[in-house]
Design a protein around this motif. Structure first.
Motif, short mmCIF file in Angstrom:
data_model
loop_
_atom_site.label_atom_id
_atom_site.label_comp_id
_atom_site.label_asym_id
_atom_site.label_seq_id
_atom_site.Cartn_x
_atom_site.Cartn_y
_atom_site.Cartn_z
N ARG A 36 -0.17 -14.47 1.75
CA ARG A 36 -0.80 -14.08 3.00
C ARG A 36 -2.01 -13.20 2.70
O ARG A 36 -1.89 -12.20 1.98
N ARG A 74 -2.77 -2.50 7.49
CA ARG A 74 -1.94 -3.36 8.34
C ARG A 74 -2.58 -3.50 9.71
O ARG A 74 -2.42 -2.63 10.57
N SER A 79 -4.45 -10.32 2.52
CA SER A 79 -4.22 -8.91 2.79
C SER A 79 -5.36 -8.09 2.21
O SER A 79 -6.16 -8.58 1.41
N ASN A 127 -4.17 3.66 8.98
CA ASN A 127 -3.35 4.62 9.72
C ASN A 127 -3.92 6.02 9.50
O ASN A 127 -4.84 6.22 8.69
N ASP A 172 -4.10 -10.88 9.92
CA ASP A 172 -3.82 -10.48 8.55
C ASP A 172 -5.10 -9.98 7.90
O ASP A 172 -6.00 -9.49 8.57
N LEU A 222 -2.19 -0.28 1.45
CA LEU A 222 -2.25 -1.55 2.17
C LEU A 222 -2.62 -1.29 3.64
O LEU A 222 -2.01 -0.47 4.31
#
Length: 671
Positions: free
Chosen positions: A282, A330, A284, A210, A335, A328
């Motif tokens: 999951r 995203r 990541s 981001n 994933d 993290l």
């Protein structure tokens, strides 16, 4: 060059770009709407690989694990506009479509813009001066910290970082051009730019971070104050990424990481890594900043490694290691596996660019040695065997250049480019191996094993690319699976599901119930097969006879004809083995290699037709002849030998502009 010993299966693309109306209207993106509507409608949400393996008799665990990888591949496809997905890629169109734009296979060379050119000149000077002064490596034989810092000041580490974050914003074509020139001086320094920019933290952040994450991390990655790596491989997880064991769980505003990574290039104290781990089971990716020294929560696993000797390559051991939750990544689709695979295509093209530069370095050392070394009163550069080696290496170089420029251009346009980049990786790594062992070592003879000789000191680095970025034959199977995936989903998966429902592995033509149950999928397949047989592929935008020499035109026609017939050839193999083809590794590898060679011929012939230098054109003709023999079988003719040896003699006599800027090493144990 020096990358993680990476997984071999389905890789994932560059950052997707918006759909463009011009591309949507091009010949390369048109597909029969009735066929498109049939694809994948019966999969029930399961991936094609999982269905194929399960129906083909594989264990439930293997089918599930492979399906997880294939699902990540499907999710990545969803990131792309239709004209840039795998089914619209040049390779897929050449094999399956009936109208193909030849210009899709034309490599377009990049011109460095002012900023990138300045960074390139400064960076090359840093490494050239350090090499000449004997200060390139430190006392451990690693790239010295002074060189790292000087390259940072030159802007080298920010080539692929956007200008808004302090980098140069180089395109992939511009970047790979710098990589090739740098590899002529030192392949390790060239490879570390790829580690940092393609598969390190740079690409994951610029593609999936981001804005806050980009503002926080990218400036430091651009100015070289934080070099990066990608921490993916584990002791038990390489090609099988479903075996990842490193985990992270959220406690307050931090993730607590536990686990171990192995074979992580460019990873040491104080570096930034893209850390692949499991969060809530999951996959990541966390952006983790490694501490400057060993702590109770982190330490390096050091080991001896013959390859990558001039770069840091360590294991990373985490014990309750804390990473801010804000680190993290995203992805909009999928994933952590999506992120993990994302930079691989960039890395694969960079590997081919690196090989092109490394082979130039080898050839630059072969020529003065062959001129100096005499046998029976004559220099060995007058011997046909040595001339053939020189000519063949020139052919390997021009083909590696062509594939690099072509694939980098596709990525710059926004194509996913998975199959194309796999071709570049496999060709580049295998060409470098052949050049090192069959051409370079054998020409230098026993001196190859002297300390201080380019071959003896770097043989493991010359061979290692065959393994990292995906072992070649395994990648070839991944290439083949991507190529047949859409065709299999359309025509073979419905047949396989029907047979499974009938409780049989093969239909009985004498059983009316079998024929009735299979009527729809068999009719669709028969319609496709008949149409493909009756309609010859139409290639548009072909180069004119005046712009392409007759020898290269001949290679172009051969590749087009071979690729046009490959759809039937592949479908026949799928029909023979049915869904069990998913486990026929040797057959997939053989079919894959032949198609890769045909694509390489097509790209190299077109690239050479744009060259002004006659030696480049002759070298392209030579390598295309070699690849064609590899496809159809057979031995070199006398004409082939004459063409190759004359090329080698000409390079020995006149030199070759592609070697400009290289410096031949001192001849060891001269007489």
């Amino acid at each position: 060059m020096s990358l993680d010993f990476e997984p071999s299966f389905n890789s994932v693309p560059q950052t997707p770009v918006p759909s463009s109306p011009a591309a949507e209207n091009s010949v390369s993106t048109r597909r029969d709407s009735t066929e498109t509507g049939a694809a994948g409608t019966e999969s029930g949400g399961e991936s094609f690989a999982e269905v194929a393996l399960r129906l083909g008799g594989a264990s439930a665990d293997e089918a599930k694990r492979t399906g997880a990888i294939d699902t990540a591949d499907d999710q990545v496809e969803d990131l792309f506009a239709e004209q840039y997905k795998t089914v619209s890629s040049p390779v897929h169109l050449a094999v399956w479509d009936t109208t193909v734009d030849t210009d899709l296979f034309r490599a377009k060379a990049a011109h460095l813009d002012t900023d990138v050119a300045a960074v390139s000149m400064r960076s090359l000077k840093v490494v050239r001066d350090a090499r000449d002064n004997g200060t390139l490596y430190d006392e451990r034989g690693k790239i010295s910290q002074n060189v790292f810092q000087s390259l940072a000041s030159a802007g080298y580490w920010g080539l692929l970082v956007g200008k808004e974050y302090g980098g140069s914003g180089a395109s992939m074509r511009q970047f790979t051009r710098v990589i090739t020139r740098m590899a002529m001086i030192d392949p390790t320094v060239a490879g570390l730019a790829s580690v940092h920019g393609c598969i390190g933290a740079v690409d994951p952040l610029r593609s999936f971070g981001n804005e806050e994450q980009k503002q926080r991390f990218l400036p430091g990655l651009a100015d070289g104050s934080r070099l990066s790596a990608f921490a993916l491989t584990e002791p038990g997880a390489g090609s099988d990424l479903t075996a990842l064991k490193t985990t992270a769980h959220l406690e307050g505003d931090h993730y607590i990481v536990n686990g171990e990574k192995l074979f992580i290039t460019n990873a040491t104290f104080g570096r930034t890594v893209g850390l692949v781990c499991k969060i809530d089971d999951r996959p990541s990716v966390l952006i983790a900043e490694l501490p400057g020294e060993e702590t109770e929560n982190f330490h390096l696993n050091r080991y001896g490694l013959y390859a990558l000797q001039h770069a840091e390559n360590n294991g990373l051991v985490f014990k309750n290691f804390r990473v801010p939750a804000t680190n993290l990544l995203r992805p909009p689709q999928g994933d952590g596996l999506t992120i993990a695979y994302h930079g691989l295509n960039l890395g694969r093209v960079s590997l081919c660019a690196n090989a092109a530069g490394t082979m130039r370095m080898m050839l630059s050392e072969m020529l003065p040695w062959a001129s100096f070394r005499q046998t029976y009163g004559q220099a060995i550069d007058r011997r046909e065997l040595v001339q053939r080696r020189v000519g063949h290496m020139a052919g390997l170089i021009v083909a590696a250049d062509a594939l690099t420029n072509w694939c980098a251009g596709l990525l710059d346009q926004g194509y996913r480019g998975e199959m194309e980049c796999i071709i570049a990786k496999i060709f580049g790594s295998e060409a470098q191996k052949e050049a090192a062992i069959e051409l370079f070592m054998k020409t230098h003879g026993g001196r190859s094993f002297l300390q201080g000789h380019l071959f003896g000191d770097n043989v493991h680095d010359f061979l290692a690319p065959c393994i990292y970025e995906g072992e070649g034959e395994m990648l070839g199977m991944a290439f083949f699976k991507s190529l047949v995936k859409d065709h299999g989903k359309r025509y073979f998966e419905p047949i396989g599901r029907t047979l499974h429902e009938l409780g049989v592995t093969e239909p009985s033509l004498a059983n009316p119930s079998h024929l009735w149950a299979l009527r729809d999928p068999m009719t669709r397949y028969a319609k496709w097969y008949t149409g493909k047989k009756l309609r010859s592929t139409h290639w548009v935008n072909e180069p004119s006879s005046t712009s392409m020499p007759a020898s290269l035109q001949k290679h172009l026609r051969f590749a087009q004809t071979y690729l046009a017939a490959s759809g039937i050839r592949i479908s026949d193999a799928m029909r023979k083995y049915q869904l069990k083809l998913a486990d026929r590794q040797c057959r997939m590898s053989a079919l894959s290699s032949q198609i890769q060679d045909a694509i390489t011929i097509l790209v190299t012939a077109q690239a050479a037709s744009d060259q002004v230098d006659e030696i480049n054109r002759i070298a392209a003709d030579a390598i295309c002849r070699h690849l064609q023999r590899r496809i159809v079988g057979g031995h070199p003719t006398d004409a082939d030998f004459r063409q190759m040896t004359r090329l080698g003699q000409r390079i020995a006599d006149e030199g070759w502009h592609e070697l400009d800027g290289s410096v031949a090493a001192t001849i060891l144990q001269s007489y």
